[in-house]
Design an enzyme around this catalytic site. Structure first.
Site, short mmCIF file in Angstrom:
data_model
loop_
_atom_site.label_atom_id
_atom_site.label_comp_id
_atom_site.label_asym_id
_atom_site.label_seq_id
_atom_site.Cartn_x
_atom_site.Cartn_y
_atom_site.Cartn_z
N ASN A 1 1.82 4.69 7.33
CA ASN A 1 1.26 3.71 6.53
C ASN A 1 2.27 2.07 7.20
O ASN A 1 1.51 1.10 7.22
CB ASN A 1 1.71 3.41 4.98
CG ASN A 1 1.68 2.25 4.38
OD1 ASN A 1 0.56 1.72 4.22
ND2 ASN A 1 3.05 1.70 4.13
N THR B 1 -9.19 -6.62 3.70
CA THR B 1 -8.09 -7.44 3.08
C THR B 1 -7.70 -7.02 1.59
O THR B 1 -8.31 -6.65 0.66
CB THR B 1 -8.47 -9.13 2.97
OG1 THR B 1 -8.85 -9.34 4.49
CG2 THR B 1 -7.06 -9.71 2.83
N ASP C 1 13.65 4.05 10.48
CA ASP C 1 12.88 2.95 11.54
C ASP C 1 11.97 3.62 12.18
O ASP C 1 12.14 4.48 13.11
CB ASP C 1 14.02 2.41 12.47
CG ASP C 1 13.65 1.15 13.17
OD1 ASP C 1 12.25 1.16 13.21
OD2 ASP C 1 14.33 0.48 13.81
N VAL C 2 10.66 3.40 12.10
CA VAL C 2 9.67 4.12 12.51
C VAL C 2 9.33 3.83 14.01
O VAL C 2 8.59 4.39 14.81
CB VAL C 2 8.30 3.82 12.01
CG1 VAL C 2 8.37 4.31 10.32
CG2 VAL C 2 7.82 2.57 11.80
N ILE D 1 0.91 -1.30 0.04
CA ILE D 1 -0.12 -0.03 0.05
C ILE D 1 0.99 1.24 0.12
O ILE D 1 0.49 2.18 -0.45
CB ILE D 1 -1.04 -0.08 1.34
CG1 ILE D 1 -2.10 -1.19 0.88
CG2 ILE D 1 -1.44 1.35 1.23
CD1 ILE D 1 -2.97 -1.38 2.19
N TYR E 1 -3.27 -7.49 16.50
CA TYR E 1 -3.68 -6.60 15.53
C TYR E 1 -4.88 -5.71 15.77
O TYR E 1 -4.92 -4.46 15.41
CB TYR E 1 -3.86 -7.17 14.08
CG TYR E 1 -3.84 -6.40 12.93
CD1 TYR E 1 -2.65 -5.88 12.55
CD2 TYR E 1 -5.06 -6.40 12.23
CE1 TYR E 1 -2.59 -5.05 11.27
CE2 TYR E 1 -5.24 -5.62 11.02
CZ TYR E 1 -3.92 -5.19 10.52
OH TYR E 1 -3.90 -4.29 9.56
#
Length: 249
Positions: free
Chosen positions: A85, A180, A62-63, A21, A149
């Site tokens: 994202n 999905t 590196d978030v 994405i 999640y």
């Protein structure tokens, strides 16, 4: 209608922008005229994508680490759009989720949104910018075997709404909730957990979305573009499902 949803001269940062994405979003924002900063832990993937796009640049980030984020922002003097994202998944109900795995999902999916948004906020306030958080249908409905999640995406939605309340006139922030989507993430899930029955499980993933197919990264990217455009300037603090009718059923 080539003048619709245009983003000329806007500076956009996409985390996890090297694949899936994120990569589709980088391409779509570039198509709309934005200068795109492709942030990814996989710098090579980000660089390869940036080479394909006009006015794009790869950013090593590196978030989950504030030092890495701060280092990246040294070279970002202006920002109009932030797309949070980057994220990971985890399969397992509460009894099959270890403390370490739960902490890892929360660090990547939640703590990173806090860190990157906090770092970007002064620039976004200066530009009256736009933030788009990539959430999930898992923020609003229970998904089997996705305890950590679901918890993480619920937090992303809550952060989106809270920031919208604190800064209602200074910037816009919205959350997209995909169903999905056909990405390397989904293929990795099928390979890891259902290698012996991939097509059967893929059919089950399709079936839970009434429209009859998986989403595509481009589906999501088009919505990101719209939300960042002037045509969407009255949309703020919103959760927008893009799930083929999953949460409507």
């Amino acid at each position: 209608m080539t003048d619709t949803f245009r983003l000329e001269n806007k500076i956009a940062l996409v985390t996890g922008g090297g694949s899936g994405i994120g990569a589709a979003t980088a391409r779509e924002l570039a198509r709309a005229g934005a200068h795109v900063l492709i942030a990814d832990l996989n710098l090579a993937a980000a660089q390869a994508l940036a080479a394909e796009l006009p006015d794009a640049r790869a950013v090593a980030m590196d978030v989950t680490e504030s030092a890495s984020i701060a280092s990246a922002f040294v070279s970002i003097p202006q920002l109009d759009i932030l797309v949070n994202n980057a994220g990971i998944g985890l399969v397992g109900d509460i009894t099959h989720t270890s403390e370490e795995d739960f902490a890892r999902v929360m660090k990547v999916n939640v703590h990173s949104v806090f860190l990157v948004t906090q770092a970007a906020l002064p620039l976004l306030l200066a530009s009256h910018g736009s933030i788009v958080n990539i959430g999930s249908v898992a923020a609003t409905v229970g998904v089997k075997q996705r305890f950590a999640y679901c918890a993480s995406k619920g937090a992303v939605l809550a952060m989106t709404r809270q920031i919208a309340v604190d800064y209602p006139k200074e910037l816009r922030i919205n959350c997209i909730a995909p169903g999905t989507v056909q990405t390397p993430f989904v293929e990795g899930y099928l390979d890891k957990y259902h290698a012996h029955e991939k097509e059967k499980v893929r059919a089950e993933l399709v079936a839970r979305q009434p429209i009859g197919r998986l989403g595509t990264p481009e589906d999501i990217a088009s919505l990101v573009r719209y939300l960042c455009s002037r045509e969407a300037e009255f949309i703020n603090g919103a959760l927008i499902p893009i799930d083929g009718g999953w949460t409507a059923a």
